[in-house]
Design an enzyme around this catalytic site. Sequence first.
Site, mmCIF file in Angstrom:
data_model
loop_
_atom_site.group_PDB
_atom_site.id
_atom_site.type_symbol
_atom_site.label_atom_id
_atom_site.label_comp_id
_atom_site.label_asym_id
_atom_site.label_seq_id
_atom_site.Cartn_x
_atom_site.Cartn_y
_atom_site.Cartn_z
ATOM 1 N N SER A 147 1.118 -0.943 0.190
ATOM 2 C CA SER A 147 0.163 0.344 0.114
ATOM 3 C C SER A 147 0.931 1.328 0.270
ATOM 4 O O SER A 147 2.043 1.294 0.687
ATOM 5 C CB SER A 147 -0.988 -0.237 1.638
ATOM 6 N N TYR A 168 -1.848 -1.038 10.072
ATOM 7 C CA TYR A 168 -2.094 -1.223 8.891
ATOM 8 C C TYR A 168 -0.794 -0.480 8.602
ATOM 9 O O TYR A 168 -0.389 -1.040 7.548
ATOM 10 C CB TYR A 168 -3.363 -0.029 8.862
#
Length: 259
Positions: free
Chosen positions: A142, A155
Amino acid sequence: MRLKGKVAIVTGASQGIGQAIALAFAREGARVVLAARSRANLEGTAKKVAALAGTSLVVPTDVTDEGQARALIGRTLAEYGTLDVLVNNSGIAGPTKPVEEVTKEEWEECMGVNVTGMFLCSKYAVPVMKRNRRGRIINVSSISGKRPLPNRTPYTASKMAVIGFTRTLAFELGEYGITVNAICPGATEGPRITDVIENMARVGNISYVEAEKTFTGPAALKSLVRAEDHAALCVFLASDEAARMTAQDINVTAGLVWY
């Protein structure tokens, strides 16, 4: 067809980016093994593959369970006899809250799905690829593995770990003709980013539009990206055209991140 005859596992194939990757692979002639926890959702993806005249195998899998990860590779070999491509896409968003409010269970769940699951699937796929002296591993990281995202510590930590895992594994496996790359999606249209933006708005006490501009405002194209954008990159990385690309982490972000 760039992937004709190839066998590819796609984890997290029941929806979103994973489903888009699976469908793109099927269009390019790959036999696709669909893995995720929900059989019902995987069957939905399988129907879409069939509508493209593609071939797929549904294998419900919790990638955090070592036995299930091993069985995923075993089922693939039993059905198709080999494995050419592994796309480690399974992931969760994790909590949106200040670090002091994150529970140990929330931290471990996020790291478990986003990192440990990737490790386990790779662990059992690699021996097959080594024997074949070829293979492609594509990990989904990401942009949050490259830049801060306040109130999302589990995350962001997990996605940065994916980049380190990718780079190291690429050098470990290069002599066997196996490439390992990561894609780094930006904010991608769909239910997940909607939930993330809603949570960011709530925690930051701002409007949804203001929270969304966190992603779109600084981007060169002033937009979110589509799951199909990531799928197109994965097709390229899985193809012979990318035979000399490895240890890379590639952004698809509408220009939000360029490093």
